[in-house]
Scaffold this motif. Structure first.
Motif, short mmCIF file in Angstrom:
data_model
loop_
_atom_site.label_atom_id
_atom_site.label_comp_id
_atom_site.label_asym_id
_atom_site.label_seq_id
_atom_site.Cartn_x
_atom_site.Cartn_y
_atom_site.Cartn_z
N GLU A 1 7.76 13.94 -89.88
CA GLU A 1 7.93 14.44 -91.05
C GLU A 1 9.17 15.16 -91.21
O GLU A 1 9.86 15.38 -92.30
CB GLU A 1 6.77 15.66 -91.02
N VAL A 2 9.93 15.60 -90.03
CA VAL A 2 11.04 16.24 -90.12
C VAL A 2 12.17 15.16 -90.41
O VAL A 2 13.08 15.36 -91.25
CB VAL A 2 11.55 16.65 -88.63
N ALA A 3 12.13 14.07 -89.94
CA ALA A 3 12.99 13.08 -90.29
C ALA A 3 12.78 12.61 -91.85
O ALA A 3 13.85 12.31 -92.35
CB ALA A 3 12.79 11.73 -89.59
N GLN A 4 11.59 12.59 -92.00
CA GLN A 4 11.15 12.17 -93.68
C GLN A 4 11.79 13.34 -94.56
O GLN A 4 12.37 13.18 -95.54
CB GLN A 4 9.91 12.01 -93.71
N SER A 5 11.65 14.56 -94.14
CA SER A 5 12.32 15.69 -94.87
C SER A 5 13.88 15.64 -95.12
O SER A 5 14.47 16.03 -96.16
CB SER A 5 11.58 17.02 -94.35
N LEU A 6 14.18 15.45 -93.89
CA LEU A 6 15.72 15.30 -93.62
C LEU A 6 16.32 14.06 -94.71
O LEU A 6 17.30 14.25 -95.43
CB LEU A 6 16.10 14.97 -92.33
N LEU A 7 15.72 13.18 -94.79
CA LEU A 7 16.06 11.78 -95.66
C LEU A 7 15.86 12.20 -97.07
O LEU A 7 16.69 12.10 -97.94
CB LEU A 7 15.11 10.54 -95.22
N ASN A 8 14.67 13.13 -97.35
CA ASN A 8 14.67 13.45 -98.56
C ASN A 8 15.71 14.44 -99.20
O ASN A 8 16.06 14.29 -100.28
CB ASN A 8 13.22 14.19 -98.89
#
Length: 201
Positions: free
Chosen positions: A61-68
Motif C-alpha cells: 500500500e505504501v509503495a502504491q501510494s508512493l507511486l500514485n
C-alpha cells in the motif's frame, strides 16, 4: 527456532522415557507438554504469517501510494507547464489584441487632432475673410460704382475668355464694345477704353 528446539528436546525425552519403560503419569505429562509446545508453535507460526502478510500488505500500500503520489506530482508538473504555456500564449494574444485595438484608436486620435487643427484654421481664415470683407467690400463696391459712373461702361462678365465685351452708354447713343485681348496690347485696350470716357462734366 527456540520452539523447534523445545519440541525436539521433548520428543527425545519422550522417546527416552518410553524406551526406559517409565511411569505412565510421566508419559502423559510429557505428551501434554508436547501438545502444548506444538500448539504454541502453530499459534506462533500463524501469528508470524499474519504479521508478515500485514507487513507485506502495508508495504504494498505504501509503495502504491508512493507511486500514485509520484504520478500525481508528474501529472501536476505537466499540467502546470501546460497552464504556464497557455498563460504565456494568452498574455501574448492579449498584448497583440490591445496593440491592434490601440493602433486604430491612435490613428483616429491623430486624424481627429488634424481635423480640429484644420477646422480651427478654417475658422481663423473665415474670420480673416469676414474682417477683410467688411473692410474691402464697401471700398470695392464704391470703386466699381464710381468707375461705372465715370466710364458709363456696362461689362459683359459672361463672355468667353480672351474677349472684352460690354456696352458704353455715351452721351447720345449706346456703343457696343467687342475687343480680342489676345490680339491687342494692354496699352491699346486701355487707351481705347479711356477714349470712350466723356471729358465734359
Amino acid at each position: 527456532m527456540a520452539a523447534f528446539r523445545d519440541m525436539e528436546e521433548v520428543s527425545q525425552g519422550l522417546l527416552s522415557l518410553l524406551g526406559a519403560n517409565r511411569a505412565e503419569a510421566q508419559q502423559r505429562r510429557l505428551l501434554r507438554r508436547h501438545e502444548q509446545v506444538v500448539e504454541r508453535l502453530l499459534e506462533t507460526q500463524d501469528g508470524a504469517e499474519q504479521r508478515l502478510r500485514e507487513v507485506l500488505t502495508a508495504e504494498k500500500e505504501v509503495a502504491q501510494s508512493l507511486l500514485n503520489a509520484k504520478e500525481q506530482a508528474h501529472q501536476g508538473g505537466v499540467e502546470l507547464q501546460q497552464l504556464e504555456a497557455e498563460l504565456q500564449r494568452a498574455s501574448e494574444e492579449d498584448a497583440r489584441l490591445k496593440a491592434s485595438l490601440l493602433y486604430p484608436f491612435l490613428c483616429l486620435s491623430r486624424e481627429l487632432e488634424e481635423l480640429k487643427e484644420i477646422e480651427a484654421d478654417l475658422e481663423r481664415q473665415e474670420r480673416e475673410v469676414d474682417e477683410d470683407t467688411t473692410v474691402t467690400i464697401p471700398s470695392a463696391v464704391y470703386v466699381a460704382q464710381l468707375y461705372r459712373r465715370i466710364s458709363k461702361i456696362e461689362w459683359d462678365y459672361e463672355c468667353e475668355p480672351g474677349m472684352i465685351k460690354g456696352i458704353h452708354h455715351g452721351p447720345s447713343v449706346a456703343q457696343p464694345i467687342h475687343l480680342e485681348s489676345t490680339q491687342l496690347s494692354k496699352k491699346f485696350i486701355s487707351d481705347y477704353l479711356w477714349s470712350l470716357v466723356d471729358t465734359e462734366w
